[in-house]
Enzyme design. Structure first.
Site, PDB file in Angstrom:
ATOM      1  N   GLN A  69      -8.026  -1.077  -3.526  1.00 39.31           N
ATOM      2  CA  GLN A  69      -8.186  -2.109  -2.498  1.00 39.31           C
ATOM      3  C   GLN A  69      -8.521  -1.393  -1.188  1.00 39.31           C
ATOM      4  O   GLN A  69      -7.667  -0.730  -0.597  1.00 39.31           O
ATOM      5  CB  GLN A  69      -6.897  -2.923  -2.349  1.00 39.31           C
ATOM      6  CG  GLN A  69      -7.007  -4.034  -1.304  1.00 39.31           C
ATOM      7  CD  GLN A  69      -5.738  -4.872  -1.224  1.00 39.31           C
ATOM      8  OE1 GLN A  69      -4.638  -4.321  -1.077  1.00 39.31           O
ATOM      9  NE2 GLN A  69      -5.881  -6.178  -1.345  1.00 39.31           N
ATOM     10  N   GLU A 143       3.924  -3.233  -2.583  1.00 36.61           N
ATOM     11  CA  GLU A 143       3.612  -4.662  -2.673  1.00 36.61           C
ATOM     12  C   GLU A 143       3.853  -5.118  -4.111  1.00 36.61           C
ATOM     13  O   GLU A 143       3.622  -4.353  -5.044  1.00 36.61           O
ATOM     14  CB  GLU A 143       2.133  -4.832  -2.289  1.00 36.61           C
ATOM     15  CG  GLU A 143       1.560  -6.225  -2.427  1.00 36.61           C
ATOM     16  CD  GLU A 143       0.028  -6.219  -2.252  1.00 36.61           C
ATOM     17  OE1 GLU A 143      -0.535  -5.314  -1.591  1.00 36.61           O
ATOM     18  OE2 GLU A 143      -0.614  -7.128  -2.812  1.00 36.61           O
TER      19      GLU A 143
HETATM   20  C1  V0V Z   1       4.435   1.917   8.506  1.00 34.81           C
HETATM   21  N1  V0V Z   1       5.221   2.874   7.983  1.00 34.81           N
HETATM   22  C2  V0V Z   1       4.746   3.221   6.786  1.00 34.81           C
HETATM   23  C3  V0V Z   1       3.591   2.421   6.601  1.00 34.81           C
HETATM   24  N2  V0V Z   1       3.436   1.616   7.674  1.00 34.81           N
HETATM   25  N3  V0V Z   1       5.174   4.110   5.866  1.00 34.81           N
HETATM   26  C4  V0V Z   1       4.438   4.232   4.756  1.00 34.81           C
HETATM   27  N4  V0V Z   1       3.315   3.518   4.506  1.00 34.81           N
HETATM   28  C5  V0V Z   1       2.866   2.615   5.395  1.00 34.81           C
HETATM   29  N5  V0V Z   1       1.776   1.899   5.147  1.00 34.81           N
HETATM   30  C6  V0V Z   1       6.385   3.476   8.609  1.00 34.81           C
HETATM   31  C7  V0V Z   1       6.035   4.030   9.978  1.00 34.81           C
HETATM   32  O1  V0V Z   1       5.514   5.339   9.867  1.00 34.81           O
HETATM   33  C8  V0V Z   1       7.339   3.974  10.707  1.00 34.81           C
HETATM   34  O2  V0V Z   1       8.103   5.095  10.350  1.00 34.81           O
HETATM   35  C9  V0V Z   1       8.012   2.735  10.141  1.00 34.81           C
HETATM   36  O3  V0V Z   1       7.375   2.494   8.852  1.00 34.81           O
HETATM   37  C10 V0V Z   1       7.803   1.512  11.007  1.00 34.81           C
HETATM   38  O4  V0V Z   1       6.401   1.321  11.163  1.00 34.81           O
HETATM   39  P1  V0V Z   1       5.750   0.510  12.373  1.00 34.81           P
HETATM   40  O5  V0V Z   1       4.300   0.281  12.064  1.00 34.81           O
HETATM   41  O6  V0V Z   1       6.077   1.149  13.660  1.00 34.81           O
HETATM   42  O7  V0V Z   1       6.575  -0.768  12.366  1.00 34.81           O
HETATM   43  P2  V0V Z   1       6.475  -2.164  11.779  1.00 34.81           P
HETATM   44  O8  V0V Z   1       7.851  -2.406  11.285  1.00 34.81           O
HETATM   45  O9  V0V Z   1       5.881  -3.054  12.806  1.00 34.81           O
HETATM   46  O10 V0V Z   1       5.450  -2.145  10.518  1.00 34.81           O
HETATM   47  C11 V0V Z   1       5.696  -1.529   9.301  1.00 34.81           C
HETATM   48  C12 V0V Z   1       5.639  -2.560   8.149  1.00 34.81           C
HETATM   49  C13 V0V Z   1       4.373  -3.420   8.351  1.00 34.81           C
HETATM   50  C14 V0V Z   1       5.593  -1.787   6.841  1.00 34.81           C
HETATM   51  C15 V0V Z   1       6.886  -3.420   8.192  1.00 34.81           C
HETATM   52  O11 V0V Z   1       3.213  -2.591   8.373  1.00 34.81           O
HETATM   53  C16 V0V Z   1       4.216  -4.507   7.325  1.00 34.81           C
HETATM   54  O12 V0V Z   1       4.859  -5.571   7.380  1.00 34.81           O
HETATM   55  N6  V0V Z   1       3.338  -4.312   6.319  1.00 34.81           N
HETATM   56  C17 V0V Z   1       3.089  -5.320   5.278  1.00 34.81           C
HETATM   57  C18 V0V Z   1       1.780  -6.055   5.493  1.00 34.81           C
HETATM   58  C19 V0V Z   1       0.565  -5.180   5.326  1.00 34.81           C
HETATM   59  O13 V0V Z   1       0.649  -3.961   5.329  1.00 34.81           O
HETATM   60  N7  V0V Z   1      -0.633  -5.837   5.207  1.00 34.81           N
HETATM   61  C20 V0V Z   1      -1.903  -5.110   5.033  1.00 34.81           C
HETATM   62  C21 V0V Z   1      -2.298  -5.049   3.584  1.00 34.81           C
HETATM   63  P3  V0V Z   1       8.938   5.926  11.433  1.00 34.81           P
HETATM   64  O14 V0V Z   1       7.960   6.345  12.485  1.00 34.81           O
HETATM   65  O15 V0V Z   1       9.969   4.936  11.947  1.00 34.81           O
HETATM   66  O16 V0V Z   1       9.555   7.050  10.648  1.00 34.81           O
HETATM   67  S1  V0V Z   1      -2.767  -6.678   3.029  1.00 34.81           S
HETATM   68  C22 V0V Z   1      -2.877  -6.626   1.315  1.00 34.81           C
HETATM   69  O17 V0V Z   1      -2.497  -5.567   0.707  1.00 34.81           O
HETATM   70  C23 V0V Z   1      -3.372  -7.766   0.666  1.00 34.81           C
HETATM   71  C24 V0V Z   1      -3.875  -8.948   1.407  1.00 34.81           C
HETATM   72  C25 V0V Z   1      -3.411  -7.832  -0.813  1.00 34.81           C
HETATM   73  O18 V0V Z   1      -3.072  -6.870  -1.505  1.00 34.81           O
HETATM   74  O19 V0V Z   1      -3.820  -8.896  -1.355  1.00 34.81           O
HETATM   75 CO    CO Z   2      -2.560  -4.892  -1.268  1.00 37.97          CO
END
Ligand code: V0V
Ligand code: CO
Length: 152
Positions: A69, A143
């Site tokens: 993706q 996910e």
């Molecule tokens: C953030 N962090 C990650 C990360 N993103 N670690 C590993 N992989 C990732 N992708 C870590 C980051 O380094 C920080 O670590 C901590 O998490 C907090 O990150 P932040 O960006 O400052 O804070 P948040 O809490 O605002 O955001 C993190 C989360 C957010 C994961 C909660 O990105 C989220 O809700 N993601 C889910 C939605 C998403 O990613 N959508 C896009 C794909 P330290 O610095 O504290 O150590 S959409 C998709 O896949 C679709 C539509 C599909 O499959 O159909």
């Molecule tokens: Co995805």
């Protein structure tokens, strides 16, 4: 090995690996010319702030498939834009397939992992998705995905 049974998460395949990129068309071109993978589906998901393409890699024995993706952010405050600012391009998340995303999320949550979405959100191609907190998954944003029409 522990004798305690694991949670009945009911996961059936590796559904996709999500890859953050700055230029979706350039990334698609790389995967096509290097590996011969073709785009099966492309869409914009405004809620998630991504323009994305699904490249089919192989079928799986649950009747589904495994994809790459490719994810390009549509706005600077989106999760993928924040990831790119911090890490540059690269692997953003993994996704496991299930026939029942709510049940799977419940089982994983009961095992102590934070489920970020109380209700499944709309994912690619009409799928239902939830995300698990990367800090509870060894640093891997994870996910769970139920494909459209796949619920039992
Ligand atoms: C953030 N962090 C990650 C990360 N993103 N670690 C590993 N992989 C990732 N992708 C870590 C980051 O380094 C920080 O670590 C901590 O998490 C907090 O990150 P932040 O960006 O400052 O804070 P948040 O809490 O605002 O955001 C993190 C989360 C957010 C994961 C909660 O990105 C989220 O809700 N993601 C889910 C939605 C998403 O990613 N959508 C896009 C794909 P330290 O610095 O504290 O150590 S959409 C998709 O896949 C679709 C539509 C599909 O499959 O159909
Ligand atoms: Co995805």
């Amino acid at each position: 090995m522990s004798d305690v049974p694991g949670p009945a998460a009911g996961l059936t395949r590796l559904d996709h690996v999500g890859i953050a990129c700055r230029d979706l068309d350039a990334s698609i071109a790389f995967y096509r010319r290097t590996y011969g993978f073709e785009v099966e589906h492309e869409e914009v998901n405004e809620e998630q702030g991504v323009r994305e393409a699904m490249l089919r890699v192989n079928g799986t024995d649950d009747g589904g498939a495994t994809y790459l993706q490719l994810l390009e952010p549509t706005r600077p405050d989106s999760p993928v834009a924040k990831f790119l600012d911090r890490n540059g391009e690269g692997v953003h998340h993994i996704a496991f397939g299930t026939h029942g995303v709510a049940d799977s999320a419940g089982a994983v949550g009961a095992a102590g992992v934070r489920v970020l979405d109380a209700e499944p959100r709309r994912g690619t191609h009409g799928s239902r998705i939830v995300f698990l907190h990367p800090k509870d998954c060894g640093g891997v944003l994870t996910e769970l995905v139920e494909s459209c029409g796949q619920a039992d």
